[in-house]
Design an enzyme around this catalytic site. Structure first.
Site, PDB file in Angstrom:
ATOM      1  N   SER A 113       0.767  -1.434  -0.137  1.00  0.00           N
ATOM      2  CA  SER A 113       0.014   0.009   0.018  1.00  0.00           C
ATOM      3  C   SER A 113       0.904   1.226   0.069  1.00  0.00           C
ATOM      4  CB  SER A 113      -0.860  -0.091   1.141  1.00  0.00           C
ATOM      5  OG  SER A 113      -1.555   1.267   1.348  1.00  0.00           O
ATOM      6  N   TYR A 121      -1.592  -1.520  10.757  1.00  0.00           N
ATOM      7  CA  TYR A 121      -1.827  -1.771   9.509  1.00  0.00           C
ATOM      8  C   TYR A 121      -0.721  -1.128   8.513  1.00  0.00           C
ATOM      9  CZ  TYR A 121      -4.112  -2.177   4.764  1.00  0.00           C
ATOM     10  OH  TYR A 121      -4.250  -2.308   3.274  1.00  0.00           O
ATOM     11  N   LYS A 133       2.096  -3.259   5.993  1.00  0.00           N
ATOM     12  CA  LYS A 133       2.084  -2.940   4.528  1.00  0.00           C
ATOM     13  C   LYS A 133       3.504  -2.585   4.048  1.00  0.00           C
ATOM     14  CE  LYS A 133      -0.923  -4.558   3.801  1.00  0.00           C
ATOM     15  NZ  LYS A 133      -1.279  -5.695   2.955  1.00  0.00           N
TER      16      LYS A 133
END
Length: 348
Positions: free
Chosen positions: A168, A202, A206
């Site tokens: 991401s 998160y 990533k």
């Protein structure tokens, strides 16, 4: 490269490049996390390319069966298979890999799309914070265990196999805690309840996905017919954020998320195009795809931190600890690392 939040927002308003297409006749495609969102939409695109086998790896059997039916209805492709896997359970991952070793045959395209976003600390039965395990450790475990099948397919094919791991753009905006940077076991430090930073977990996962792709590429010989690629699908409508939808309807977080989605979000189909490009695009520049980071249908430079000396040091530290952890999970990891990989550049 420094990508600001403003630059990222502007990119969300640009036209999304069309989906790449190719003939996948005779090929086997495995999509992990395929029953909803961008994974489901990517599976539909793969189905339209007529692979010999399209395996959907899902945690939920009922949702997986619904995805199979939806794909067949929309594409008229009837070659889908549903295999069950739970990345929050290492035993499930190793059982899946064992089954693939016996029944899967060669593997041409692997798309590791499964991931979670948790708002609070939830350990798995294996003792790891769930985001770390699902998004990084289990994703890395299955990717490593499937290298023999990927390499075998690449050797028999005119094109290298592809391993696509969904990362991401949030990796641009994460700063690792000093305790993590200075630790000899950064994953163990991240896993500590005392260093609970779920608001950034998160993002950290990533970054770890990107580190894994780049570290693996450093250790694959240039002649090995396998390309590992990291992909950002962009900011899309997604069930990934379903825990946020469960917050009080008029909470500040839920209101801001709704506004951001209304103004910026791509559809899951638009996001899935990046996964497809990572899997089948850029064949005329395969060297650029190896270890590359795909965004909006092209290979893009990663964050400055990833390219820095400190970033390289952290990448190697996370790789070494990840391999050590996974070696204790599966006795197949060490032989695969020994037989298919070489020491990283910084280890020479």
């Amino acid at each position: 490269m420094k990508k600001s939040l403003l630059n990222s927002m502007i990119e969300q308003w640009l036209v999304v490049p069309p989906v790449e297409t190719t003939d996948l006749s005779g090929k086997t495609v495995l999509v992990v996390g395929a029953n909803v969102g961008i994974g489901l939409e990517a599976s539909k695109h793969f189905a339209r390319m007529h692979p010999a086998r399209l395996i959907l790896a899902c945690r939920s059997e009922s949702k997986g069966k619904a995805a199979l039916a939806e794909i067949e209805q929309e594409t008229a492709y009837n070659g889908c298979e549903l295999w069950i896997i739970d990345l929050a359970n290492f035993a499930s991952v190793t059982a899946f890999a064992d089954k693939f070793d016996k029944e899967g045959g060669d593997l041409h395209l692997l798309v590791m799309n499964a991931g979670i976003l948790q708002s609070d600390y939830q350990p798995t039965t294996d003792g790891w914070e769930s985001t770390l395990q699902v998004n990084h450790l289990a994703t890395s475990l299955l990717s490593l265990l499937l290298i023999p099948q990927l390499v075998a397919a690449g050797r028999k094919s005119s094109t290298p196999s592809r391993m696509v791991i969904v990362s991401s753009d949030v990796h641009h905006w994460i700063t690792l805690a000093e305790e993590v940077k200075s630790s000899t076991k950064p994953l163990e430090t991240l896993n500590s309840k005392e260093l609970e930073r779920m608001q950034s977990r998160y993002y950290e996962s990533k970054l770890l996905n990107l580190f894994f792709v780049r570290a693996l590429t450093d250790r694959l010989q240039s002649i090995t017919p396998l390309s590992a690629v990291a992909v950002t699908p962009g900011f899309c409508y997604s069930q990934l954020r379903r825990s946020w939808y469960e917050k009080p309807a008029f909470s500040f977080a839920s209101i801001m998320l709704a506004i951001r989605e209304r103004l910026l979000a791509w559809t899951p189909e638009q996001g899935s195009r990046q996964l497809i490009f990572g899997a089948v695009g850029g064949r005329d520049k395969e060297a650029d795809m190896k270890g590359g980071y795909v965004a909006r249908g092209r290979v893009e430079e990663v964050a400055d931190f990833v390219l820095s000396d400190e970033g390289h040091r952290m990448q190697d530290a996370f790789w070494n600890e990840t391999v050590d952890i996974l070696t204790s999970v599966s006795d197949k990891v060490a032989p695969i690392v020994q037989d298919y990989l070489v020491p990283g550049a910084s280890a020479n």
